[in-house]
Design a protein around this motif. Structure first.
Motif, PDB file in Angstrom:
ATOM      1  N   SER A   1      14.695  58.375  12.207  1.00 51.92           N
ATOM      2  CA  SER A   1      15.597  57.272  12.518  1.00 51.92           C
ATOM      3  C   SER A   1      14.887  55.929  12.422  1.00 51.92           C
ATOM      4  CB  SER A   1      16.189  57.467  13.921  1.00 51.92           C
ATOM      5  OG  SER A   1      17.062  56.412  14.251  1.00 51.92           O
ATOM      6  N   ASN A   2      13.708  55.856  12.993  1.00 49.32           N
ATOM      7  CA  ASN A   2      12.940  54.610  12.950  1.00 49.32           C
ATOM      8  C   ASN A   2      12.575  54.234  11.507  1.00 49.32           C
ATOM      9  OD1 ASN A   2      13.040  54.443  15.737  1.00 49.32           O
ATOM     10  ND2 ASN A   2      11.050  55.444  16.027  1.00 49.32           N
ATOM     11  N   PHE A   3      12.236  55.240  10.708  1.00 46.72           N
ATOM     12  CA  PHE A   3      11.890  54.994   9.301  1.00 46.72           C
ATOM     13  C   PHE A   3      13.096  54.411   8.559  1.00 46.72           C
ATOM     14  CE2 PHE A   3      11.779  56.170   4.859  1.00 46.72           C
ATOM     15  CZ  PHE A   3      10.481  55.864   4.482  1.00 46.72           C
TER      16      PHE A   3
ATOM     17  N   ARG B   1       4.977  58.626   4.717  1.00 47.09           N
ATOM     18  CA  ARG B   1       4.019  57.626   4.235  1.00 47.09           C
ATOM     19  C   ARG B   1       4.212  57.380   2.734  1.00 47.09           C
ATOM     20  NH1 ARG B   1       0.026  59.733   6.249  1.00 47.09           N
ATOM     21  NH2 ARG B   1      -0.753  60.979   4.487  1.00 47.09           N
TER      22      ARG B   1
ATOM     23  N   ASP C   1      13.392  61.057  15.934  1.00 45.60           N
ATOM     24  CA  ASP C   1      13.146  59.647  16.252  1.00 45.60           C
ATOM     25  C   ASP C   1      12.341  58.982  15.136  1.00 45.60           C
ATOM     26  OD1 ASP C   1      14.499  59.822  18.636  1.00 45.60           O
ATOM     27  OD2 ASP C   1      12.716  60.238  19.839  1.00 45.60           O
ATOM     28  N   GLU C   2      11.370  59.704  14.580  1.00 39.19           N
ATOM     29  CA  GLU C   2      10.574  59.156  13.479  1.00 39.19           C
ATOM     30  C   GLU C   2      11.446  58.928  12.237  1.00 39.19           C
ATOM     31  OE1 GLU C   2       6.984  61.200  12.570  1.00 39.19           O
ATOM     32  OE2 GLU C   2       6.416  61.508  14.672  1.00 39.19           O
TER      33      GLU C   2
ATOM     34  N   SER D   1       8.766  50.415  -1.057  1.00 44.09           N
ATOM     35  CA  SER D   1       8.153  49.113  -1.312  1.00 44.09           C
ATOM     36  C   SER D   1       7.974  48.845  -2.801  1.00 44.09           C
ATOM     37  CB  SER D   1       6.789  49.043  -0.604  1.00 44.09           C
ATOM     38  OG  SER D   1       6.122  47.838  -0.894  1.00 44.09           O
TER      39      SER D   1
ATOM     40  N   ALA E   1       7.521  55.542   2.139  1.00 43.34           N
ATOM     41  CA  ALA E   1       7.417  54.114   2.429  1.00 43.34           C
ATOM     42  C   ALA E   1       6.853  53.363   1.220  1.00 43.34           C
ATOM     43  CB  ALA E   1       6.543  53.883   3.658  1.00 43.34           C
TER      44      ALA E   1
ATOM     45  N   VAL F   1      15.727  52.818   9.725  1.00 41.24           N
ATOM     46  CA  VAL F   1      16.055  51.465  10.184  1.00 41.24           C
ATOM     47  C   VAL F   1      15.030  50.458   9.665  1.00 41.24           C
ATOM     48  CG1 VAL F   1      16.267  49.982  12.211  1.00 41.24           C
ATOM     49  CG2 VAL F   1      17.283  52.265  12.232  1.00 41.24           C
ATOM     50  N   LYS F   2      13.755  50.795   9.777  1.00 37.49           N
ATOM     51  CA  LYS F   2      12.696  49.881   9.360  1.00 37.49           C
ATOM     52  C   LYS F   2      12.764  49.559   7.874  1.00 37.49           C
ATOM     53  CE  LYS F   2       7.646  49.432   9.153  1.00 37.49           C
ATOM     54  NZ  LYS F   2       6.348  50.083   9.505  1.00 37.49           N
ATOM     55  N   HIS F   3      13.015  50.583   7.053  1.00 37.88           N
ATOM     56  CA  HIS F   3      12.980  50.399   5.604  1.00 37.88           C
ATOM     57  C   HIS F   3      14.379  50.225   4.991  1.00 37.88           C
ATOM     58  CE1 HIS F   3       8.676  51.266   5.341  1.00 37.88           C
ATOM     59  NE2 HIS F   3       8.879  52.239   6.202  1.00 37.88           N
ATOM     60  N   LYS F   4      15.405  50.234   5.849  1.00 37.66           N
ATOM     61  CA  LYS F   4      16.790  50.011   5.403  1.00 37.66           C
ATOM     62  C   LYS F   4      17.192  50.987   4.304  1.00 37.66           C
ATOM     63  CE  LYS F   4      16.646  45.101   6.613  1.00 37.66           C
ATOM     64  NZ  LYS F   4      16.839  43.697   6.135  1.00 37.66           N
TER      65      LYS F   4
END
Length: 208
Positions: free
Chosen positions: A60-62, A16, A57-58, A23, A19, A64-67
């Motif tokens: 990996s998803n992080f 969190r 998985d978390e 940003s 992220a 990909v989502k945030h590049k």
């Protein structure tokens, strides 16, 4: 930037905050070091293997989502010396405590192993998920006590770097008194540890 929560050091809390840094500050690389520093909260309905798989998985998803590039550092379980060997075996991704997910779910899997006897560090690419992005292989480095940096070693480096530059003058001259037969045996033994599947005949043929 460093993420050091004073209270909640869970995976969710760290991601969190990460992220927010992506940003607000444009962070492109997230290094999680080490994995066992987290305060892991495994639910009663999950096994450790299932939990670590879900955490991967978390991650990996992080990424990909945030590049971003996410680098996860984890340490192996306590290894056992092989009979007759003074060195610890080179760890594999499967030797990391908790789950085979460290091998199965990673895109790039690398192992770093230090050999104090040779003053050498092995960096092994153990897994590359996509063939067009590379493949497994080994690289060797020497640590310089003079500048605190790692210098590549190997046959290609030997073309343009003196051995004194790589290992340091004091280390090189300290080996002058070594018996050549003992040095040869150390090299053969080290190759056996690096490539345990190779026969003694194959290794000696390669070295000659």
């Amino acid at each position: 930037f460093s993420i050091m929560p004073k209270e909640d050091f869970s995976v969710e809390s760290v991601l969190r905050i990460a992220a927010q840094l992506v940003s607000r500050k444009g962070v492109k690389v997230l290094v999680v070091d080490p994995f066992n520093r987290f305060e892991h909260q495994i639910p009663d309905w999950e096994t450790e293997t299932q939990y670590i798989s879900r955490i991967f998985d978390e991650f990996s998803n992080f990424a990909v989502k945030h590049k971003v590039l996410l680098i996860l550092v984890a340490h192996p379980t306590k290894l056992r010396r092989e009979p007759g060997s003074k060195r610890w075996p080179v760890p594999t991704l499967y030797d990391i405590n908790g789950s085979a997910a460290f091998f199965n779910k990673t895109d790039y899997g690398m192992v770093v192993d230090r050999n104090d006897e040779l003053g050498q560090v092995l960096v092994r690419v153990a897994k590359v998920r996509f063939d067009h992005l590379g493949g497994p292989g080994d690289a060797f480095f020497a640590f310089s006590t003079y500048n605190g940096r790692y210098t590549p070693t190997g046959w290609d480096v030997a073309v343009y770097s003196s051995i004194e530059h790589i290992y340091g003058y004091d280390y090189v001259t300290s080996c002058y008194k070594d018996n050549p037969q003992d040095s040869w045996k150390q090299i053969v033994d080290y190759m056996h540890e690096m490539y345990p599947e190779a026969t003694d005949k194959q290794i000696r043929k390669l070295l000659k």
